[in-house]
Design a protein around this motif. Structure first.
Motif, PDB file in Angstrom:
ATOM      1  N   PRO A  19       0.834  -1.206   0.000  1.00 31.32           N
ATOM      2  CA  PRO A  19       0.000   0.000   0.000  1.00 31.32           C
ATOM      3  C   PRO A  19       0.869   1.257   0.000  1.00 31.32           C
ATOM      4  O   PRO A  19       2.039   1.220   0.394  1.00 31.32           O
ATOM      5  CB  PRO A  19      -0.799  -0.123   1.295  1.00 31.32           C
ATOM      6  N   ALA A  20       0.287   2.352  -0.450  1.00 34.95           N
ATOM      7  CA  ALA A  20       1.038   3.609  -0.512  1.00 34.95           C
ATOM      8  C   ALA A  20       1.509   4.035   0.871  1.00 34.95           C
ATOM      9  O   ALA A  20       2.621   4.536   1.036  1.00 34.95           O
ATOM     10  CB  ALA A  20       0.162   4.697  -1.143  1.00 34.95           C
ATOM     11  N   SER A  21       0.671   3.819   1.864  1.00 31.26           N
ATOM     12  CA  SER A  21       1.039   4.130   3.250  1.00 31.26           C
ATOM     13  C   SER A  21       1.072   2.838   4.052  1.00 31.26           C
ATOM     14  O   SER A  21       0.070   2.113   4.091  1.00 31.26           O
ATOM     15  CB  SER A  21       0.026   5.095   3.883  1.00 31.26           C
ATOM     16  N   PRO A  22       2.196   2.496   4.670  1.00 26.41           N
ATOM     17  CA  PRO A  22       2.281   1.264   5.454  1.00 26.41           C
ATOM     18  C   PRO A  22       1.179   1.199   6.510  1.00 26.41           C
ATOM     19  O   PRO A  22       0.965   2.154   7.263  1.00 26.41           O
ATOM     20  CB  PRO A  22       3.672   1.344   6.090  1.00 26.41           C
ATOM     21  N   ASP A  23       0.475   0.103   6.548  1.00 25.67           N
ATOM     22  CA  ASP A  23      -0.663  -0.051   7.443  1.00 25.67           C
ATOM     23  C   ASP A  23      -0.715  -1.502   7.917  1.00 25.67           C
ATOM     24  O   ASP A  23      -1.526  -2.291   7.430  1.00 25.67           O
ATOM     25  CB  ASP A  23      -1.953   0.311   6.692  1.00 25.67           C
ATOM     26  N   PRO A  24       0.172  -1.878   8.864  1.00 28.36           N
ATOM     27  CA  PRO A  24       0.260  -3.285   9.274  1.00 28.36           C
ATOM     28  C   PRO A  24      -1.077  -3.826   9.773  1.00 28.36           C
ATOM     29  O   PRO A  24      -1.809  -3.154  10.499  1.00 28.36           O
ATOM     30  CB  PRO A  24       1.299  -3.261  10.395  1.00 28.36           C
ATOM     31  N   PHE A  25      -1.368  -5.052   9.375  1.00 26.68           N
ATOM     32  CA  PHE A  25      -2.626  -5.704   9.736  1.00 26.68           C
ATOM     33  C   PHE A  25      -2.315  -7.092  10.266  1.00 26.68           C
ATOM     34  O   PHE A  25      -1.604  -7.870   9.621  1.00 26.68           O
ATOM     35  CB  PHE A  25      -3.540  -5.804   8.512  1.00 26.68           C
ATOM     36  N   SER A  26      -2.832  -7.404  11.463  1.00 31.77           N
ATOM     37  CA  SER A  26      -2.570  -8.700  12.091  1.00 31.77           C
ATOM     38  C   SER A  26      -3.865  -9.472  12.246  1.00 31.77           C
ATOM     39  O   SER A  26      -4.912  -8.895  12.564  1.00 31.77           O
ATOM     40  CB  SER A  26      -1.916  -8.516  13.467  1.00 31.77           C
ATOM     41  N   ALA A  27      -3.777 -10.784  12.033  1.00 30.35           N
ATOM     42  CA  ALA A  27      -4.964 -11.630  12.152  1.00 30.35           C
ATOM     43  C   ALA A  27      -4.589 -12.946  12.822  1.00 30.35           C
ATOM     44  O   ALA A  27      -3.577 -13.561  12.481  1.00 30.35           O
ATOM     45  CB  ALA A  27      -5.579 -11.889  10.781  1.00 30.35           C
ATOM     46  N   LEU A  28      -5.414 -13.365  13.777  1.00 29.73           N
ATOM     47  CA  LEU A  28      -5.292 -14.693  14.353  1.00 29.73           C
ATOM     48  C   LEU A  28      -6.217 -15.602  13.549  1.00 29.73           C
ATOM     49  O   LEU A  28      -7.429 -15.359  13.476  1.00 29.73           O
ATOM     50  CB  LEU A  28      -5.701 -14.686  15.823  1.00 29.73           C
ATOM     51  N   ILE A  29      -5.649 -16.647  12.952  1.00 28.67           N
ATOM     52  CA  ILE A  29      -6.421 -17.544  12.094  1.00 28.67           C
ATOM     53  C   ILE A  29      -6.535 -18.902  12.779  1.00 28.67           C
ATOM     54  O   ILE A  29      -5.539 -19.476  13.208  1.00 28.67           O
ATOM     55  CB  ILE A  29      -5.763 -17.685  10.708  1.00 28.67           C
ATOM     56  N   ILE A  30      -7.766 -19.404  12.858  1.00 32.33           N
ATOM     57  CA  ILE A  30      -8.036 -20.721  13.419  1.00 32.33           C
ATOM     58  C   ILE A  30      -8.678 -21.542  12.309  1.00 32.33           C
ATOM     59  O   ILE A  30      -9.679 -21.125  11.721  1.00 32.33           O
ATOM     60  CB  ILE A  30      -8.989 -20.648  14.633  1.00 32.33           C
ATOM     61  N   GLY A  31      -8.100 -22.701  11.992  1.00 33.59           N
ATOM     62  CA  GLY A  31      -8.693 -23.444  10.897  1.00 33.59           C
ATOM     63  C   GLY A  31      -8.019 -24.764  10.602  1.00 33.59           C
ATOM     64  O   GLY A  31      -7.321 -25.338  11.452  1.00 33.59           O
ATOM     65  N   ASP A  32      -8.206 -25.226   9.370  1.00 36.98           N
ATOM     66  CA  ASP A  32      -7.713 -26.542   8.966  1.00 36.98           C
ATOM     67  C   ASP A  32      -6.589 -26.395   7.945  1.00 36.98           C
ATOM     68  O   ASP A  32      -6.019 -25.303   7.768  1.00 36.98           O
ATOM     69  CB  ASP A  32      -8.858 -27.403   8.435  1.00 36.98           C
ATOM     70  N   SER A  33      -6.268 -27.487   7.259  1.00 38.31           N
ATOM     71  CA  SER A  33      -5.071 -27.537   6.422  1.00 38.31           C
ATOM     72  C   SER A  33      -5.157 -26.679   5.164  1.00 38.31           C
ATOM     73  O   SER A  33      -4.142 -26.479   4.487  1.00 38.31           O
ATOM     74  CB  SER A  33      -4.766 -28.987   6.028  1.00 38.31           C
ATOM     75  N   PHE A  34      -6.331 -26.157   4.816  1.00 37.82           N
ATOM     76  CA  PHE A  34      -6.417 -25.261   3.671  1.00 37.82           C
ATOM     77  C   PHE A  34      -5.521 -24.037   3.869  1.00 37.82           C
ATOM     78  O   PHE A  34      -5.012 -23.466   2.906  1.00 37.82           O
ATOM     79  CB  PHE A  34      -7.867 -24.807   3.461  1.00 37.82           C
ATOM     80  N   TYR A  35      -5.347 -23.626   5.124  1.00 37.16           N
ATOM     81  CA  TYR A  35      -4.490 -22.473   5.430  1.00 37.16           C
ATOM     82  C   TYR A  35      -3.078 -22.665   4.898  1.00 37.16           C
ATOM     83  O   TYR A  35      -2.442 -21.706   4.421  1.00 37.16           O
ATOM     84  CB  TYR A  35      -4.456 -22.271   6.948  1.00 37.16           C
ATOM     85  N   PHE A  36      -2.551 -23.891   4.973  1.00 45.31           N
ATOM     86  CA  PHE A  36      -1.158 -24.115   4.603  1.00 45.31           C
ATOM     87  C   PHE A  36      -0.902 -23.851   3.116  1.00 45.31           C
ATOM     88  O   PHE A  36       0.232 -23.556   2.739  1.00 45.31           O
ATOM     89  CB  PHE A  36      -0.733 -25.539   4.974  1.00 45.31           C
ATOM     90  N   ILE A  55       0.486 -15.461   3.194  1.00 45.78           N
ATOM     91  CA  ILE A  55       0.289 -15.013   4.579  1.00 45.78           C
ATOM     92  C   ILE A  55       1.417 -14.073   5.002  1.00 45.78           C
ATOM     93  O   ILE A  55       1.183 -12.966   5.506  1.00 45.78           O
ATOM     94  CB  ILE A  55       0.219 -16.226   5.533  1.00 45.78           C
ATOM     95  N   GLY A  56       2.656 -14.506   4.796  1.00 46.33           N
ATOM     96  CA  GLY A  56       3.798 -13.721   5.249  1.00 46.33           C
ATOM     97  C   GLY A  56       3.940 -12.383   4.551  1.00 46.33           C
ATOM     98  O   GLY A  56       4.511 -11.449   5.123  1.00 46.33           O
ATOM     99  N   ARG A  57       3.437 -12.278   3.324  1.00 43.80           N
ATOM    100  CA  ARG A  57       3.579 -11.028   2.568  1.00 43.80           C
ATOM    101  C   ARG A  57       2.371 -10.118   2.694  1.00 43.80           C
ATOM    102  O   ARG A  57       2.360  -9.036   2.108  1.00 43.80           O
ATOM    103  CB  ARG A  57       3.848 -11.350   1.092  1.00 43.80           C
ATOM    104  N   THR A  58       1.369 -10.551   3.450  1.00 44.42           N
ATOM    105  CA  THR A  58       0.156  -9.745   3.600  1.00 44.42           C
ATOM    106  C   THR A  58      -0.048  -9.280   5.033  1.00 44.42           C
ATOM    107  O   THR A  58      -0.359  -8.106   5.284  1.00 44.42           O
ATOM    108  CB  THR A  58      -1.077 -10.554   3.147  1.00 44.42           C
ATOM    109  N   PHE A  59       0.129 -10.186   5.991  1.00 43.97           N
ATOM    110  CA  PHE A  59      -0.140  -9.856   7.387  1.00 43.97           C
ATOM    111  C   PHE A  59       1.147  -9.533   8.129  1.00 43.97           C
ATOM    112  O   PHE A  59       2.229 -10.017   7.775  1.00 43.97           O
ATOM    113  CB  PHE A  59      -0.855 -11.021   8.079  1.00 43.97           C
ATOM    114  N   ALA A  60       0.999  -8.740   9.194  1.00 34.99           N
ATOM    115  CA  ALA A  60       2.156  -8.374  10.010  1.00 34.99           C
ATOM    116  C   ALA A  60       2.574  -9.518  10.919  1.00 34.99           C
ATOM    117  O   ALA A  60       3.654  -9.489  11.511  1.00 34.99           O
ATOM    118  CB  ALA A  60       1.824  -7.133  10.849  1.00 34.99           C
TER     119      ALA A  60
END
Length: 381
Positions: free
Chosen positions: A288-305, A313-318
């Protein structure tokens, strides 16, 4: 045939037979020939320690036999050959809880049970849990300004009903957990994205398969589309500017790769099952033009991997906090060795902008895997 020539032929055959008899031992000891290993779970099989008691109770000798049986040269090749013969000639697959569908589409048995309504938990439980999600959503927003979001992930049984074995076809009117949660999440106003319905709506018009023939998760291309949709949703709802995942190219391959082929790999066949061409997306991330870190706790199954391994994940969330089935704690794809129940939940929430539950088949009835129960009792909300 002259006598000397007959003797030479017999000598050659004798050497060939003797060599064949010793070849597995040679392979075991020196490994002159490369042999592909087996995929899937396997237990270590070291030579068993000898104890006097084990000889008399009859346990030691079977363990020794098992050790040599699994350690023989070309063992893995012979296993694949055996599996391939059974698959090609008798339509039998040797992989735990894998079912062969029509046209050799591979399914995991739990997906088919969920599609046919065999694990339905009942409308009363689904309604109570959906009400709880609404309460959690309201408290998180009011007290901590945290977004609560449920992702209903696609499942292969719903996506490919035309390839299901006849015994798993669902009679009209049979309820399922997915349909029950979809209805109640809408009724109670719980934030959610129904990727299952979206994938089915795109199925006949999408240029590339969203679900692979020989895999159990969404395809690499399907996972990209879902992640792009998720980040756009998060940006629109929270006002945060997240990095944008831009599709810079597509590599089309006639052979499934990575997790697009995870079920077939577990079957340990000699040859690949013919399948439609798949798209491997090439993705760039535009900050983004202005850095705006966003953090999310994700609970789920193997689709996340799929997302984590692709770098999304690593390039989107803080952060990269993921609680697998609300049990094992991961940082991206790294298993930390910690358990979710031992984590400082209030402290964790204090660092988050969103809590996301993502599961296929509505968690087989246990959507969220009781994370929201702990959130209401120990989460400080």
């Amino acid at each position: 045939m002259s006598g000397s020539r007959w003797i030479s032929v017999k000598g050659f055959l004798l050497i060939l037979i003797a060599g064949s008899a010793f070849l597995p031992a040679i392979q075991k000891g020196f490994r002159p020939f490369p042999v592909r290993g087996l995929d899937g779970y396997s237990e270590p099989n070291p030579f068993p320690a000898f104890h006097a008691d084990s000889l008399f109770d009859g346990a030691w000798l079977p363990r020794v036999a098992r050790h040599f049986d699994r350690g023989i040269g070309f063992h893995n090749l012979l296993v694949r050959l055996y599996n391939q013969i059974d698959f090609s000639l008798f339509h039998i697959i040797h992989a735990r809880k894998v079912v062969i569908g029509k046209e050799d589409y591979l399914f995991e048995e739990s997906y088919l049970t969920a599609f046919s309504g065999g694990d339905y938990i009942g409308s009363a439980i689904i309604e109570a849990r959906s009400r709880q999600f609404r309460d959690v959503q309201e408290r998180l927003k009011k007290e901590k300004d945290i977004l609560f979001l449920v992702l209903l992930l696609p499942d292969k049984g719903t996506f490919y009903p035309e390839f299901l074995p006849d015994q798993y076809q669902r009679p009209a009117g049979t309820p399922t957990n997915y349909e029950g949660y979809r209805e109640k999440l809408l009724e109670f106003g719980v934030n959610h994205i129904d990727f299952n319905a979206w994938f089915r709506a795109m199925k006949d018009t999408c240029r590339y398969p969203l679900y692979p023939k020989t895999g159990i998760h969404w395809s690499s291309y399907g996972s990209y589309l879902a992640f792009d949709s998720l980040t756009k949703y998060l940006s629109a709802v929270t006002g945060h500017s997240l990095p944008r995942a831009r599709l810079s190219g597509i590599r089309v391959t006639g052979r499934a790769e990575g997790r697009d082929n995870d079920v077939e790999r577990a079957c340990n066949l000699l040859w690949s099952i013919p399948a439609p061409a798949l798209a491997c997306p090439e993705v760039d991330f535009i900050p983004p033009a202005s850095p705006d870190p966003f953090s999310a706790l994700i609970i789920g199954d193997s689709f996340y991997f799929i997302w984590a391994e692709a770098g999304y994940i690593g390039r989107t969330f803080a952060n990269r906090d993921f609680w697998y089935y609300d049990h094992d704690v991961y940082s991206g794809t790294y298993h930390t060795g910690r358990k979710a129940t031992a984590m400082d939940l209030p402290g964790m929430l204090g660092r988050m902008n969103a809590v996301i539950i993502m599961q296929t088949n509505a968690g087989y009835g246990e959507l969220g895997y009781y994370f929201t129960d702990r959130l209401l009792t120990k989460g400080g909300i």
